[in-house]
Structure formats: structure tokens, C-alpha cells
Write an enzyme that holds these catalytic residues in place. Structure first.
Site, PDB file in Angstrom:
ATOM      1  N   GLU A 441       0.829  -1.215   0.000  1.00  0.00           N
ATOM      2  CA  GLU A 441       0.000   0.000   0.000  1.00  0.00           C
ATOM      3  C   GLU A 441       0.860   1.260   0.000  1.00  0.00           C
ATOM      4  OE1 GLU A 441      -2.832   0.839  -0.736  1.00  0.00           O
ATOM      5  OE2 GLU A 441      -3.182  -1.285  -1.052  1.00  0.00           O
TER       6      GLU A 441
HETATM    7  C1  LIG Z   1       2.643  -9.765   0.414  1.00  0.00           C
HETATM    8  C2  LIG Z   1       2.414  -8.662  -0.554  1.00  0.00           C
HETATM    9  C3  LIG Z   1       1.111  -8.313  -0.905  1.00  0.00           C
HETATM   10  C4  LIG Z   1       0.890  -7.305  -1.841  1.00  0.00           C
HETATM   11  N1  LIG Z   1      -0.384  -7.043  -2.271  1.00  0.00           N
HETATM   12  C5  LIG Z   1      -0.565  -6.230  -3.349  1.00  0.00           C
HETATM   13  C6  LIG Z   1      -1.853  -6.117  -3.972  1.00  0.00           C
HETATM   14  O1  LIG Z   1      -2.852  -6.693  -3.515  1.00  0.00           O
HETATM   15  N2  LIG Z   1      -1.969  -5.362  -5.095  1.00  0.00           N
HETATM   16  C7  LIG Z   1      -0.896  -4.694  -5.628  1.00  0.00           C
HETATM   17  O2  LIG Z   1      -1.066  -4.050  -6.654  1.00  0.00           O
HETATM   18  N3  LIG Z   1       0.325  -4.774  -5.062  1.00  0.00           N
HETATM   19  C8  LIG Z   1       0.516  -5.526  -3.940  1.00  0.00           C
HETATM   20  N4  LIG Z   1       1.759  -5.646  -3.366  1.00  0.00           N
HETATM   21  C9  LIG Z   1       2.853  -4.881  -3.926  1.00  0.00           C
HETATM   22  C10 LIG Z   1       3.302  -3.747  -3.025  1.00  0.00           C
HETATM   23  O3  LIG Z   1       2.314  -2.754  -2.943  1.00  0.00           O
HETATM   24  C11 LIG Z   1       4.649  -3.246  -3.564  1.00  0.00           C
HETATM   25  O4  LIG Z   1       5.595  -4.256  -3.283  1.00  0.00           O
HETATM   26  C12 LIG Z   1       5.048  -1.915  -2.984  1.00  0.00           C
HETATM   27  O5  LIG Z   1       4.185  -0.909  -3.445  1.00  0.00           O
HETATM   28  C13 LIG Z   1       6.481  -1.526  -3.344  1.00  0.00           C
HETATM   29  O6  LIG Z   1       6.752  -1.720  -4.698  1.00  0.00           O
HETATM   30  P1  LIG Z   1       8.035  -2.554  -5.161  1.00  0.00           P
HETATM   31  O7  LIG Z   1       8.016  -3.833  -4.428  1.00  0.00           O
HETATM   32  O8  LIG Z   1       8.083  -2.594  -6.630  1.00  0.00           O
HETATM   33  O9  LIG Z   1       9.261  -1.718  -4.596  1.00  0.00           O
HETATM   34  P2  LIG Z   1       9.989  -0.479  -5.339  1.00  0.00           P
HETATM   35  O10 LIG Z   1       8.976   0.445  -5.889  1.00  0.00           O
HETATM   36  O11 LIG Z   1      11.012  -1.004  -6.256  1.00  0.00           O
HETATM   37  O12 LIG Z   1      10.680   0.230  -4.104  1.00  0.00           O
HETATM   38  C14 LIG Z   1      11.844  -0.300  -3.459  1.00  0.00           C
HETATM   39  C15 LIG Z   1      12.246   0.620  -2.324  1.00  0.00           C
HETATM   40  O13 LIG Z   1      12.612   1.894  -2.848  1.00  0.00           O
HETATM   41  C16 LIG Z   1      11.896   2.930  -2.228  1.00  0.00           C
HETATM   42  N5  LIG Z   1      11.542   3.934  -3.241  1.00  0.00           N
HETATM   43  C17 LIG Z   1      11.044   3.735  -4.473  1.00  0.00           C
HETATM   44  N6  LIG Z   1      10.839   4.912  -5.098  1.00  0.00           N
HETATM   45  C18 LIG Z   1      11.201   5.872  -4.249  1.00  0.00           C
HETATM   46  C19 LIG Z   1      11.206   7.302  -4.285  1.00  0.00           C
HETATM   47  N7  LIG Z   1      10.757   7.970  -5.353  1.00  0.00           N
HETATM   48  N8  LIG Z   1      11.645   7.967  -3.198  1.00  0.00           N
HETATM   49  C20 LIG Z   1      12.066   7.313  -2.095  1.00  0.00           C
HETATM   50  N9  LIG Z   1      12.083   5.965  -1.999  1.00  0.00           N
HETATM   51  C21 LIG Z   1      11.654   5.257  -3.051  1.00  0.00           C
HETATM   52  C22 LIG Z   1      10.636   2.281  -1.672  1.00  0.00           C
HETATM   53  O14 LIG Z   1      10.169   2.966  -0.532  1.00  0.00           O
HETATM   54  C23 LIG Z   1      11.121   0.877  -1.327  1.00  0.00           C
HETATM   55  O15 LIG Z   1      11.629   0.860  -0.015  1.00  0.00           O
HETATM   56  C24 LIG Z   1       1.989  -6.602  -2.390  1.00  0.00           C
HETATM   57  C25 LIG Z   1       3.292  -6.927  -2.001  1.00  0.00           C
HETATM   58  C26 LIG Z   1       3.512  -7.950  -1.121  1.00  0.00           C
HETATM   59  C27 LIG Z   1       4.927  -8.327  -0.782  1.00  0.00           C
END
Ligand SMILES: Cc1cc2nc3c(=O)[nH]c(=O)nc-3n(C[C@H](O)[C@H](O)[C@H](O)COP(=O)(O)OP(=O)(O)OC[C@H]3O[C@@H](n4cnc5c(N)ncnc54)[C@H](O)[C@@H]3O)c2cc1C
Length: 598
Positions: A441
Site C-alpha cells: 500500500e
Molecule cells: C505480500 C504482498 C502483498 C501485496 N499485495 C498487493 C496487492 O494486492 N496489489 C498490488 O497491486 N500490489 C501488492 N503488493 C505490492 C506492493 O504494494 C509493492 O511491493 C510496494 O508498493 C512496493 O513496490 P516494489 O516492491 O516494486 O518496490 P519499489 O517500488 O522497487 O521500491 C523499493 C524501495 O525503494 C523505495 N523507493 C522507491 N521509489 C522511491 C522514491 N521515489 N523515493 C524514495 N524511496 C523510493 C521504496 O520505498 C522501497 O523501499 C503486495 C506486495 C507484497 C509483498
């Protein structure tokens, strides 16, 4: 074996004595929520959480979900039957629009019982939780036909919902998403692409799954301005409203993950699946935000919920486990050693969690009440201000309650010594389950940026000024009240730190945006401290008034409230100075080392 007792008395104190929610009975749905109805709903929710959801919590953790060769997914033993009871109990549509089969009761009440359900079984509660978010998005942005087709079945729980944003190459930066939507002659779209990490993407609990999917219509602009929202049902819905043929959407695999094993986290493959546009083309992110805001409050609630159940078990253990003697001499000379609850350092952990939980509960209910006013008031100005305030508070609730929820699950685990680290006692599960709430989220770093970069400056800072005024007025009004002076003095200091930090951003972040990014995490937590401090002030005031009015048998509970408030201001509120110092140190030392030198 862990146990769980829903904190009904505390919820009642918050609703009746702190928020005095009866004052709102001119709002639609509130007249039906008379005090006896509210208490009955809370007690039934508590029973349901304790007796139906909670016994399946460890089962879900141990068994997890299973994907079969035909791409179907089976949830852990007992989940389907428990969900049936949830559905039959009318919990799904408790606060939902009556026009579409909901009961229209206050969202505040829905939030109160939601805590119990998430404490009892976070993974199981996520199936209805996502459905409720999807219902909210369709209600606000769907066409009349879409509302009629999907909402009654979802409000009844016969169909569930999901949110599909994330793709392998994009999570935070949704502007990169590639799932495509091709317009068809009949007005529908063919959706193709892959989504990952989709909670509750496939399971065996409902007759149909209504996926809300972000995709890019062919030829749409690059970036977030080209994203649209679609309804993609697992089974096509016929003219008679029943689920029919399978659509082109399947679960490719389920993730093996750290926690919430009972919730199926799916890779979803869309292969020319039939989808229906929700709201305007290219405005999908705006529509999805309705769902995300709802979901963010739900995730904040998860942080509190896990903190609460971990605390309850840590308290039970600390009363039973005997090790060493109290520093002031044996407290239980009949035993070979004293229970560890006599040791100040054990108390430090327990009191810190308690001071957070009792304020966190009141904070989220206070915010939920603002949401009720924002959605139900007939006064435009009232609606608008409460909506803005909710927008401001949402990243604080999500980010602070989940960061602290995890910290406190770890603290509670620590009370068990080595026994907390082994699976038998159940504490490890709380730590593992709580961890995800900080990530999904919108990862908490992103919540902090949303607060500082978007929510603070919105409408010339109207919402934040309103928040400062509300807290400042409370301090002023109670400054000369002898019993309140201690609390308001500390609260005022925290508020001053927060106002200084806000001013520091105004002066130092415009020309140098890294200063905002470098201070945002601290700012979010500083904001959280002041919000929780304000809530403690309100609780202390309510407790004192109740004691003065002759507390009927709950004097002990009220005295404990006042002690816990004192602990918060003595031990937790002083962190505001450290946050301010870090914020005003700026970004220089954080950003000075070149990338290649890391
Ligand atoms: C168990 C689980 C359930 C989930 N359920 C859903 C779901 O139902 N529907 C759905 O759509 N998604 C879902 N997700 C996905 C989840 O919302 C994402 O994993 C999350 O939004 C982060 O995206 P990412 O993993 O691609 O990380 P990234 O976007 O690659 O981010 C990696 C890190 O970099 C930091 N970061 C990235 N950009 C910036 C910035 N501009 N400034 C500062 N810091 C930054 C982030 O804070 C994070 O710590 C789920 C994930 C998990 C693990």
C-alpha cells in the site's frame, strides 16, 4: 499457545467518552447506531474474532495456500468456512451504502471491529479487506450499471475483490506500468499483461473475484497520465447477474513469503481478458486512489491490530514466567523467583506498547469519524475540511502505525526471550505478519514523501493549519486546568517542534528538494507523536471527567489510563526533539558520498 481478547471496554471508552460519537447522530447511519447497538455490534465482533478467526491464525501460518495444476488456489483448512460465517454475519457490508445491500452503519464502527478481526487473523481478514476497498472504488467511480452489477454481490460477500497495480518492473512508480487495454466494438476492452504480488488474487472462498486492474489503453500517453482502471471479473457476468464463463485471467503462481501465509499472494496473468473501464479513460490512478486510501487506513489498522495481540500475549507471559528477583526485594517470596513483570526493563517494553496501542486505537477511530463526516455530512464546508484532514492523516496512520506495529511486535517477542524466537509460542508469526504492513500500500518511505510533498502544501496548507489549530486550542483551553497542565505542557512542546519542522521545510526544501526527502521519515513520525499526544490529551481529559463524575466501577481502568498517558508524555513524546534535530540537519551528509563510492 497464544490467546486473544478483543479490547471492547477500551473501544467503548474511546467511542462514548473520548469521541462522544453520539453527538453525530444527525449524520446518516448514526441514528441507527445507538449506544446499545454499538455495544452489541462490538461484543458480537469480539466474539466472532475470538472464536471464529483467531483459532485459525496459526493454522493459516503453518499450512499456507496451495496452488493446483489447474491454477485454482486452496486456502488453509477452515478459512472457507470462517469466511462463510463472516459473510452470513453481514460483516462485509456493515458500513456500506444501503442502496447496494450494505447496512449503512458508521465507518467508525466498521473500523472498530476491523481491529479485532485483523488482530485475530490478519491474513484471513485481508480477503474481505480488499473486497471492501474495491467496493469503495466502484461506488465512487463506477457507472450505475457497474454498481448494480457488482456491488450487491460484493456487499453480501458472495463475490470478493482485489486491487491489481504492481507489475514486475514497477511498484512505487506506476507510471512505468505496461499492462495494456485494447478497445472493443462493444465498449469493453481486452486486457493483457502480468501483475504480481496480488493479495487474494485467487482462492476458494467466493463464487467470483472482481479484479480492479490498472492498465494503459492502446495509444495512451506515457507515465501516470495514461493509466486507466478496469473491472476484470474472474467469471463473466451474464445478463441475469450470475457468474458465467471463465474470463482470460489466471493465477500463474503464488509467492512463498515471510508472513501472512494464509493470504494468497498471486502472480496474475491477463490474457485478452474482458475488462470494463471504470470512470474516465486515463484517470485510473485517481479512481484507484479511493481504494488505496481505504486500504491504507486498513493497513494502519493492521499495524495496531498486531501490536495489540502481541502485547496481550507478552503481558500474559510476563506474569507467568519467573526469573530473578525484583530490584526492590522479592515480590513473590513463596516462589523460587519473581515473574518477570516486576522488572522495570520488562515494564518499559510493555508500557511502551500499551501507550501506543491505546492511543493508536483512539487515533484511528478519531480519523474514521472524520471520514464519516467527510462522506455523510450535509454541510459542504464540513465535508471538504474533513476530507482534507483525512488526506493529511492517511499517510501518518499508514506509516506510523505500521512502523510502530512492527517495532512493538518485536518488543513483545523480546519479552519471551528465546521462547519468542521459536514458532511454538506464536510470537514469531506476529513479527513476520506485521512486517508486510510497512511495505505494501505504498512503502512507508513513500507515505512520508506523500505527507511532506503533497499533503502539507495542498490548498495552501489548509488541512495542516487546521490540525495545528485543533491541537493548539486544546492546549490553550486546558492550560489552567491543574490536572491537565502536565499533559498540555508536553503536548505543546511536541506541537512546537512539529511547527518548527514544518517551517524548516518551507524555508529549506523548495530550493533543495533533497532536504524534504531527507527529513520526511522523521517528519511523519513527529507528526504521529503529536497526533498520538493529542489523542492522549483527549483521553486524559475524558478519564478525569469520568472519575470526577463518579466512575461506575471502572475507576481502576480510568486511573490506569491516566498513568499510561503520563508514561507517553514522559517517555515517548520527548522523541519529538530528536526528530526535529534530524530534520533540520538537512540532506548534506546523507547525500554527499557519490553513488560509486557505496
Ligand atoms: C505480500 C504482498 C502483498 C501485496 N499485495 C498487493 C496487492 O494486492 N496489489 C498490488 O497491486 N500490489 C501488492 N503488493 C505490492 C506492493 O504494494 C509493492 O511491493 C510496494 O508498493 C512496493 O513496490 P516494489 O516492491 O516494486 O518496490 P519499489 O517500488 O522497487 O521500491 C523499493 C524501495 O525503494 C523505495 N523507493 C522507491 N521509489 C522511491 C522514491 N521515489 N523515493 C524514495 N524511496 C523510493 C521504496 O520505498 C522501497 O523501499 C503486495 C506486495 C507484497 C509483498
Amino acid at each position: 499457545m497464544p490467546s486473544y481478547r478483543a479490547p471492547v471496554e477500551d473501544t467503548l471508552f474511546v467511542l462514548n467518552d473520548v469521541l462522544k460519537y453520539e453527538r453525530y447522530n444527525n449524520l446518516p447511519g448514526f441514528a441507527d447506531a445507538s449506544p446499545d447497538i454499538v455495544e452489541a455490534v462490538l461484543r458480537e465482533g469480539a466474539r466472532f474474532a475470538e472464536e471464529v478467526f483467531f483459532p485459525l491464525n496459526q493454522v493459516g501460518d503453518q499450512q499456507g495456500c496451495v496452488r493446483h495444476d489447474d491454477a485454482s488456489v486452496t486456502t488453509p483448512e477452515g478459512f472457507k468456512a470462517a469466511y462463510e460465517q463472516f459473510k452470513d454475519g453481514g460483516w462485509m457490508g456493515l458500513a456500506f451504502d444501503e442502496e447496494y445491500g450494505g447496512q449503512g452503519l458508521p465507518y467508525t464502527l466498521h473500523t472498530a471491529v476491523g481491529e479485532y478481526f485483523s488482530s485475530a487473523n490478519m491474513a484471513l481478514m485481508m480477503y474481505p479487506g480488499l473486497t471492501q476497498g474495491a467496493m469503495a472504488a466502484i461506488l465512487v467511480h463506477g457507472s450505475d450499471e457497474q454498481k448494480q452489477t457488482y456491488l450487491p454481490k460484493m456487499a453480501e460477500g458472495i463475490w470478493t475483490g482485489t486491487m491489481n497495480l504492481t507489475e514486475p518492473h514497477c511498484g512505487t512508480d506506476l507510471g512505468l506500468l505496461r499492462t495494456k487495454a485494447v478497445p472493443q466494438d462493444d465498449g469493453s476492452y481486452k486486457i493483457s499483461g502480468q501483475k504480481i504480488f496480488i493479495s487474494a488474487g485467487e482462492h476458494d472462498m467466493s463464487e467470483n473475484i472482481i479484479h480492479l486492474v490498472l492498465a494503459r489503453i492502446e495509444g495512451a500517453p506515457e507515465g501516470v497520465k495514461g493509466i486507466s482502471l478496469f473491472i476484470v471479473p474472474k467469471y463473466a457476468v451474464g445478463a441475469d447477474g450470475a457468474a458465467g464463463d471463465a474470463n482470460g485471467v489466471t493465477c500463474g503462481s503464488i509467492e512463498e513469503k515471510m508472513g501472512i501465509h494464509g493470504n494468497a499472494t498471486c502472480v496474475m496473468n491477463y490474457d485478452d481478458a474482458t475488462g470494463y473501464l471504470v470512470g474516465e479513460a486515463h484517470k485510473g490512478l485517481k479512481a484507484m486512489f479511493v481504494m488505496m486510501n481505504e486500504a491504507r487506513l486498513g493497513v494502519g489498522l493492521q499495524g495496531l491490530a498486531i501490536s495489540e495481540i502481541a502485547y496481550q500475549n507478552a503481558v500474559d507471559y510476563a506474569k507467568e514466567r519467573v526469573q530473578g528477583r525484583a530490584l526492590t526485594g522479592a515480590k513473590h517470596p513463596d516462589k523460587k523467583a519473581d515473574p518477570i513483570i516486576v522488572h522495570p526493563d520488562v515494564r518499559r517494553n510493555l508500557m511502551t506498547i500499551r501507550a501506543f496501542n491505546e492511543a493508536g486505537r483512539a487515533f484511528i477511530l478519531w480519523a474514521a469519524l472524520k471520514s464519516d463526516v467527510a462522506h455523510r455530512s450535509e454541510d459542504d464546508a464540513d465535508r471538504e475540511l474533513n476530507e482534507e484532514m483525512m488526506g493529511l492523516l492517511t499517510p501518518v496512520i499508514k506509516g506510523v502505525l505500521t512502523d510502530k506495529g512492527f517495532d512493538h511486535a518485536v518488543m513483545a517477542q523480546q519479552m519471551y526471550g528465546g521462547h519468542g524466537y521459536v514458532e511454538e509460542w506464536g510470537m514469531s508469526q506476529y513479527v513476520r505478519d506485521a512486517r508486510i504492513a510497512m511495505i505494501y500500500e505504498g512503502a512507508n518511505g513513500i507515505q512520508a514523501l506523500d505527507l511532506v510533498g503533497r499533503k502539507l502544501p495542498q490548498n495552501g496548507g489548509r488541512a495542516v493549519q487546521a490540525f495545528f489549530k485543533e491541537v493548539g486550542d486544546f492546549c490553550e483551553e486546558n492550560r489552567n486546568d491543574e490536572q491537565m497542565a502536565f499533559f498540555t505542557k508536553h503536548l505543546k512542546k511536541g506541537l512546537n517542534d512539529l511547527q518548527q519542522a514544518t517551517m524548516w521545510f518551507v524555508q529549506n526544501a523548495m530550493a533543495k528538494p533533497d532536504n524534504a526527502g531527507a527529513g520526511s521519515h522523521d517528519y511523519m513520525h513527529l507528526f504521529g507523536l503529536v497526533a498520538l499526544g493529542y489523542i492522549w490529551g483527549l483521553q486524559a481529559k475524558a478519564a478525569q471527567e469520568k472519575i470526577a463524575g463518579g466512575a461506575n466501577g471502572d475507576a481502576r481502568y480510568l486511573e490506569n489510563k491516566l498513568v499510561t498517558a503520563r508514561y507517553f508524555f514522559e517517555r515517548i513524546m520527548p522523541e519529538s526533539s530528536a526528530h526535529l534535530a534530524r530534520i533540520s540537519s538537512g540532506a548534506d551528509s546523507m547525500m554527499a558520498i557519490p553513488e560509486e563510492a557505496f
